[in-house]
Each structure stands twice: as structure tokens, then as C-alpha cells.
Design a protein around this motif. Structure first.
Motif, PDB file in Angstrom:
ATOM      1  N   GLU A 258       0.826  -1.201   0.000  1.00 57.55           N
ATOM      2  CA  GLU A 258       0.000   0.000   0.000  1.00 57.55           C
ATOM      3  C   GLU A 258       0.865   1.258   0.000  1.00 57.55           C
ATOM      4  N   GLN A 259       1.927   1.244   0.797  1.00 54.57           N
ATOM      5  CA  GLN A 259       2.816   2.403   0.827  1.00 54.57           C
ATOM      6  C   GLN A 259       3.503   2.611  -0.525  1.00 54.57           C
ATOM      7  N   THR A 260       3.878   1.522  -1.169  1.00 54.05           N
ATOM      8  CA  THR A 260       4.531   1.636  -2.485  1.00 54.05           C
ATOM      9  C   THR A 260       3.573   2.207  -3.506  1.00 54.05           C
ATOM     10  N   ALA A 305       4.033  11.447   8.582  1.00 55.05           N
ATOM     11  CA  ALA A 305       3.339  10.155   8.552  1.00 55.05           C
ATOM     12  C   ALA A 305       3.820   9.315   7.372  1.00 55.05           C
ATOM     13  N   PHE A 306       4.125   9.993   6.259  1.00 56.93           N
ATOM     14  CA  PHE A 306       4.624   9.266   5.091  1.00 56.93           C
ATOM     15  C   PHE A 306       6.033   8.711   5.346  1.00 56.93           C
ATOM     16  N   TRP A 307       6.914   9.541   5.906  1.00 61.68           N
ATOM     17  CA  TRP A 307       8.300   9.115   6.090  1.00 61.68           C
ATOM     18  C   TRP A 307       8.481   8.217   7.324  1.00 61.68           C
ATOM     19  N   SER A 308       7.504   8.215   8.211  1.00 63.57           N
ATOM     20  CA  SER A 308       7.665   7.413   9.439  1.00 63.57           C
ATOM     21  C   SER A 308       7.745   5.918   9.141  1.00 63.57           C
ATOM     22  N   ALA A 309       7.038   5.488   8.092  1.00 65.17           N
ATOM     23  CA  ALA A 309       7.098   4.054   7.762  1.00 65.17           C
ATOM     24  C   ALA A 309       8.508   3.652   7.364  1.00 65.17           C
ATOM     25  N   TRP A 318      12.402   9.304  15.593  1.00 69.26           N
ATOM     26  CA  TRP A 318      11.998  10.579  15.023  1.00 69.26           C
ATOM     27  C   TRP A 318      11.049  11.298  15.972  1.00 69.26           C
ATOM     28  N   ARG A 319      10.935  12.579  15.773  1.00 66.87           N
ATOM     29  CA  ARG A 319      10.105  13.397  16.654  1.00 66.87           C
ATOM     30  C   ARG A 319       9.525  14.564  15.855  1.00 66.87           C
ATOM     31  N   VAL A 320       8.280  14.935  16.200  1.00 68.14           N
ATOM     32  CA  VAL A 320       7.613  16.118  15.652  1.00 68.14           C
ATOM     33  C   VAL A 320       7.172  16.986  16.811  1.00 68.14           C
ATOM     34  N   ALA A 321       7.479  18.267  16.761  1.00 67.08           N
ATOM     35  CA  ALA A 321       7.104  19.191  17.830  1.00 67.08           C
ATOM     36  C   ALA A 321       6.523  20.446  17.211  1.00 67.08           C
ATOM     37  N   GLY A 322       5.529  21.019  17.861  1.00 66.32           N
ATOM     38  CA  GLY A 322       4.933  22.273  17.418  1.00 66.32           C
ATOM     39  C   GLY A 322       3.915  22.130  16.317  1.00 66.32           C
ATOM     40  N   ALA A 323       3.549  20.890  15.949  1.00 71.64           N
ATOM     41  CA  ALA A 323       2.588  20.679  14.867  1.00 71.64           C
ATOM     42  C   ALA A 323       1.224  20.252  15.390  1.00 71.64           C
ATOM     43  N   ASP A 324       0.948  20.543  16.659  1.00 76.37           N
ATOM     44  CA  ASP A 324      -0.319  20.122  17.244  1.00 76.37           C
ATOM     45  C   ASP A 324      -1.408  21.181  17.122  1.00 76.37           C
ATOM     46  N   ARG A 325      -1.062  22.358  16.572  1.00 77.76           N
ATOM     47  CA  ARG A 325      -2.063  23.413  16.390  1.00 77.76           C
ATOM     48  C   ARG A 325      -1.863  24.043  15.011  1.00 77.76           C
ATOM     49  N   PRO A 326      -2.905  24.638  14.433  1.00 76.35           N
ATOM     50  CA  PRO A 326      -2.774  25.211  13.078  1.00 76.35           C
ATOM     51  C   PRO A 326      -1.731  26.338  13.020  1.00 76.35           C
ATOM     52  N   VAL A 327      -0.955  26.333  11.944  1.00 75.71           N
ATOM     53  CA  VAL A 327       0.066  27.360  11.718  1.00 75.71           C
ATOM     54  C   VAL A 327      -0.056  27.803  10.258  1.00 75.71           C
ATOM     55  N   ARG A 328      -0.666  28.967  10.049  1.00 74.64           N
ATOM     56  CA  ARG A 328      -0.863  29.448   8.683  1.00 74.64           C
ATOM     57  C   ARG A 328       0.399  30.129   8.162  1.00 74.64           C
ATOM     58  N   ILE A 329       0.771  29.802   6.935  1.00 78.49           N
ATOM     59  CA  ILE A 329       1.927  30.422   6.286  1.00 78.49           C
ATOM     60  C   ILE A 329       1.540  30.796   4.847  1.00 78.49           C
ATOM     61  N   PRO A 330       2.176  31.837   4.283  1.00 82.13           N
ATOM     62  CA  PRO A 330       1.847  32.275   2.910  1.00 82.13           C
ATOM     63  C   PRO A 330       2.576  31.459   1.849  1.00 82.13           C
ATOM     64  N   VAL A 331       2.455  30.140   1.928  1.00 79.73           N
ATOM     65  CA  VAL A 331       3.151  29.236   1.011  1.00 79.73           C
ATOM     66  C   VAL A 331       2.148  28.189   0.546  1.00 79.73           C
ATOM     67  N   ALA A 332       2.217  27.831  -0.727  1.00 75.64           N
ATOM     68  CA  ALA A 332       1.327  26.796  -1.241  1.00 75.64           C
ATOM     69  C   ALA A 332       1.630  25.455  -0.578  1.00 75.64           C
ATOM     70  N   ARG A 333       0.609  24.656  -0.414  1.00 76.48           N
ATOM     71  CA  ARG A 333       0.750  23.375   0.262  1.00 76.48           C
ATOM     72  C   ARG A 333       1.734  22.466  -0.472  1.00 76.48           C
ATOM     73  N   ALA A 334       1.623  22.435  -1.797  1.00 76.05           N
ATOM     74  CA  ALA A 334       2.511  21.554  -2.557  1.00 76.05           C
ATOM     75  C   ALA A 334       3.964  22.003  -2.445  1.00 76.05           C
ATOM     76  N   ASP A 335       4.202  23.316  -2.379  1.00 76.80           N
ATOM     77  CA  ASP A 335       5.578  23.818  -2.274  1.00 76.80           C
ATOM     78  C   ASP A 335       6.192  23.450  -0.928  1.00 76.80           C
ATOM     79  N   LEU A 336       5.436  23.604   0.154  1.00 71.76           N
ATOM     80  CA  LEU A 336       5.962  23.238   1.468  1.00 71.76           C
ATOM     81  C   LEU A 336       6.206  21.739   1.561  1.00 71.76           C
ATOM     82  N   ALA A 337       5.290  20.934   1.004  1.00 69.05           N
ATOM     83  CA  ALA A 337       5.480  19.478   1.020  1.00 69.05           C
ATOM     84  C   ALA A 337       6.727  19.086   0.234  1.00 69.05           C
ATOM     85  N   ALA A 338       6.961  19.747  -0.908  1.00 66.09           N
ATOM     86  CA  ALA A 338       8.155  19.444  -1.696  1.00 66.09           C
ATOM     87  C   ALA A 338       9.417  19.815  -0.934  1.00 66.09           C
TER      88      ALA A 338
END
Length: 470
Positions: A258-260, A305-309, A318-338
Motif C-alpha cells: 500500500e505504501q509503495t 506520517a509518510f516518512w515514518s514508515a 523521530w520526533r515532531v514538535a509544534g505541529a499540534d495546532r494550526p500554523v498558517r503560512i503564505p506558502v502553497a501546500r505543494a511547495d511546502l510538502a516538496a
């Protein structure tokens, strides 16, 4: 250029005015003097016929009164035939001057108090020489000279002001096309590919405008060719992606299968996005409007979640911090993901299995900071790593990943810095501005970090705050 033309015109016109006005003023003064003495000669000539006939005092006084002002004219008759010398009117000239004129027999002028005296010799019937003295006041000699000089000065000033005005207009005509050329160059440098310059003005500037517009057209054409090339190269990836998708479909069921398949589907979407973006790209000249952007915390959670597997397969903490609440930024979603995929991909590609990594999100009033850190060996030369296309020199490193991250941060007015993390390895800090203000300009040819213009915000206190891994 404009003021240079004005100064040159001012200097040239002033020299011309001085060269013509000063001699003309002197000529006017001489003409006024000649006019005054010519009038005196006419008055003296009016008395000469009477002197040649008679030397009677009463008759001569009437002749002097009728010829001119008796206060300005005098007649000096020498003694002879038993008669004494006769002087009619007030004598102003010195006796020596009168004697010299009588002896030489020609007219002369003498300087006296308040002006000059014209001494005109006249032959008498007795053979003696009488002298007619006509007083010429200084005011009559200079009559009209001051007015003429004032008129000359006014004309000279008017000529100078007129030449300055004409030079200024000519300067504007030359400078304005140059200013438009500079503005067009700035606009083109800011990414406004539609910037063009009117082809007007002097011939040289007109040719420069033609060359600039031609260059701008070539830049637009080159960018269009680059976009087409990027789209074509991306399109070539569809064939191997189709094979991967078919092979992934035959893997059966299971988490790994499924991941592949999810990874192949995402890769296909990314390729499609690249093709559409390359073909429809327009120069970005304005900041994102209100409401544009994405939730950085949501994107971080999704990518982790994708890279954790894969992290679990390689035994990485691995650890994630500060992502438990919404954080709006002036960047497109696809650009930040890339950008996050590029940084996390570098962690998996350039560190050994079992190396821990972390992603921290810091939300402030004016900026959002995303920290991606690992416990690997670190980057010995951060400037080389930030240089587009150079990479770290290892296999599979193209140097484009960090450049993608840098361009993402700079699109908001932020920057990217590489340093040492609290985990002992590399820390990549992405600073995303929220107010859209420009940062200090970086030096040409340097893709490293830049300093902020304003003082540090309260986020700086938490940049390197250590956080323990789970």
C-alpha cells in the motif's frame, strides 16, 4: 546629465553675454559723449559769424544768449588795437588751456569742475583769435548711458535664463528616456517580463531602448523554452512511472504494498503538477493575497506520517514538535510538502540507518520557523551545499533539494540557514516571513544565509532549545 547640460549652457551664455555686452556698453558711453560735444560744437559755431563781424560786448551778449545758455557759454577776445581783453560769460577753463587753443588754432577740450569745456577758436576781423568756451556738464555726457546699460543687463539676464530653460528642456528630453530604461531594467529584474521601454528620445537612447526590448523578448522566449523543456523532461518520466504503477499493483496486499502504491500515485501527481506548472508558469511579481497559503502543521504531520514508515524500517527515532495546532503560512501546500520531502529525503539519503531526526515548528507573530535536524555527521561546507546544482559531491546529490527550500523561504522574504543541531548533526532552519517584508539583499553569487533587518523576535529564544527524542 540634465544638470551638466544646464551648467554648460549657463557658462557658455554668460561668456557670450559678457563678450558682447561689455564692449557695447563702452560704445554707448562714447556715443553719448560724442553727442554732448557735438551739441557744444554747434553752439560754438553759432557764435562764430558774429565774432567775425563785431567785437561789441552788447551785441555779442545777445548773440550768446540766442545761441545757447549764457551760463554754459563764454567768449574770450584777446586785447588788440588799443582795446583790452574781453571776456563774455563765466570762464571755467584755465588760462593756459585758452592760450594753447589760441596758439594752435584748433578746437580742444579741457576738464573743468563738474564736467568738460569745449574750446573753439574763431578768427576775428582784426586777425586775432578769439576762443568760444562751451561748458558740457558731466550729466549731459552720461545722459542715457545708465538706462542703456540697464537694458543691456536685462537682455543679458533674459538670454541666460532662456538658455538655461532651453538646456533644461533638452536635458529632460535626454534624461527621461534614460530613466525609463532604468525603470524597465529594474522591472525586468524583479520578474515583470512584460516590462518594455518606449523607443523614443535621442538616437542613441532610442537604439538602447530597441536593444533592451529585444533583450526582454529574448528573455521571455528563453524562459518559455526552459518551461517547455522542463515539461518535456517531466513527461518522459510517465513511462517508467506507468511500469512502476503496474508492478506495484501486482504486489498484492500488505502495508508495504500500500505504501509503495501510494508513493507511486503521489509521484505521478507531482510529475503532472510539474508539467502543468511548467507550461502555465507566469512571472511571480506580487505576494500572495489574503487567505492564500496552507497550514504548515498539517503538512508537517502528513509528510512525517509518510516518512515514518521508512524510518521504522531503518530503525530511526523521530520526533515532531509544534505541529499540534494550526500554523498558517503564505506558502502553497505543494511547495511546502516538496521542501519537507527534499530535506527529509536528504536525511535518509545521507545519514546511516538508525540515525535519529526531528522536525520542529515554531510559530511567532511575524514568522514561522521550521527546523529539520538529524543526528548524522553534519555538513562540513554549508555554503557549498546551498549552491544550486553542486550538492555535497556524493552519489545521488544534485544540489537542487536545498535550492528548492531556499527559493520557498525567499518567496516570503525569509531565508534558510544550515547549522549544527542539538542532536549532534545537521540543522536546516527555514524562516518563513508572515508580513511579506523584504530581507536584506544578499551579495551577488552567494546563496547562503542573510541577516534580518529587524531585531530578533521571541522565537530566537527557542531556536536551539533541546528536545528529547521519544
Amino acid at each position: 546629465m540634465r544638470w551638466a547640460l544646464v551648467k554648460v549652457s549657463l557658462a557658455v551664455t554668460a561668456m557670450v553675454v559678457v563678450a558682447f555686452a561689455v564692449p557695447l556698453g563702452l560704445v554707448i558711453r562714447e556715443m553719448a559723449r560724442d553727442r554732448a560735444f557735438s551739441n557744444a560744437e554747434r553752439e560754438a559755431a553759432a557764435v562764430a559769424p558774429a565774432l567775425s563781424i563785431t567785437t561789441d560786448r552788447d551785441q555779442l551778449e545777445r548773440v550768446v544768449a540766442s545761441a545757447g545758455s549764457d551760463a554754459a557759454m563764454a567768449v574770450h577776445i584777446p586785447a588788440g588795437d588799443g582795446s583790452g581783453a574781453l571776456d563774455i560769460g563765466e570762464r571755467r577753463a584755465a588760462a593756459e588751456d585758452i592760450a594753447a587753443v589760441r596758439k594752435l588754432g584748433r578746437a580742444s577740450t579741457s576738464t573743468v569742475s563738474g564736467g568738460s569745456a569745449l574750446l573753439q577758436p574763431v578768427a576775428l576781423s582784426t586777425g586775432k583769435i578769439a576762443v568760444v568756451e562751451v561748458f558740457v556738464p558731466e550729466s549731459e555726457v552720461t545722459n542715457g548711458v545708465g538706462t542703456a546699460w540697464a537694458v543691456l543687463a536685462g537682455v543679458g539676464v533674459a538670454l541666460i535664463l532662456g538658455s538655461v530653460a532651453v538646456a533644461d528642456r533638452l536635458g529632460v528630453r535626454m534624461v527621461r528616456p534614460a530613466q525609463r530604461l532604468v525603470e524597465g531594467a529594474h522591472e525586468l529584474g524583479e520578474g515583470k517580463l512584460g516590462a518594455r521601454v518606449p523607443e523614443e528620445g535621442p538616437n542613441e537612447l532610442r537604439l538602447a531602448a530597441v536593444a533592451f526590448n529585444s533583450m526582454a523578448d529574448q528573455v521571455v522566449q528563453l524562459l518559455a523554452n526552459e518551461r517547455e523543456l522542463a515539461a518535456d523532461l517531466s513527461h518522459r518520466l510517465r513511462t517508467p512511472l506507468t511500469v512502476l504503477r503496474l508492478n506495484a499493483a501486482s504486489l498484492g496486499d500488505g502495508p508495504a504494498a500500500e505504501q509503495t502504491r501510494a508513493a507511486v500515485e503521489q509521484l505521478e501527481r507531482e510529475v503532472d503538477t510539474i508539467i502543468r506548472t511548467a507550461r502555465d508558469a507566469k512571472p511571480q511579481t506580487a505576494a500572495a493575497g489574503p487567505g492564500a497559503g496552507c497550514d504548515a502543521a498539517e503538512v508537517v504531520r502528513e509528510r512525517m506520517a509518510f516518512w515514518s514508515a521508512l524510518a521504522e524500517d531503518e530503525g530511526r527515532k523521530w520526533r515532531v514538535a509544534g505541529a499540534d495546532r494550526p500554523v498558517r503560512i503564505p506558502v502553497a501546500r505543494a511547495d511546502l510538502a516538496a521542501a519537507l520531502d527534499a530535506l527529509l529525503g536528504n536525511v535518509f539519503r545521507h545519514t546511516a540507518e538508525g540515525t535519529a531526526f526531528a522536525v520542529d515548528v515554531h510559530n511567532g507573530e511575524d514568522a514561522v520557523i521550521v527546523l529539520v535536524s538529524d543526528a548524522g555527521p553534519g555538513i562540513p561546507d554549508p555554503e557549498r551545499a546551498m549552491a544550486r546544482g553542486r550538492g555535497s559531491g556524493s552519489d545521488g546529490s544534485t544540489g537542487l533539494g536545498l535550492d528548492i527550500v531556499r527559493r520557498l523561504a525567499e518567496s516570503t522574504g525569509g531565508d534558510v540557514r544550515i547549522g549544527s543541531s542539538v542532536l549532534g548533526g545537521t540543522e536546516v532552519r527555514i524562516w518563513l516571513q508572515l508580513d511579506g517584508r523584504e530581507r536584506a539583499p544578499r551579495r551577488r553569487g552567494h546563496r547562503g544565509t542573510v541577516r534580518r533587518r529587524r531585531g530578533p523576535s521571541r522565537l530566537t529564544a527557542s531556536f536551539n532549545r533541546p528536545r528529547s527524542l521519544p
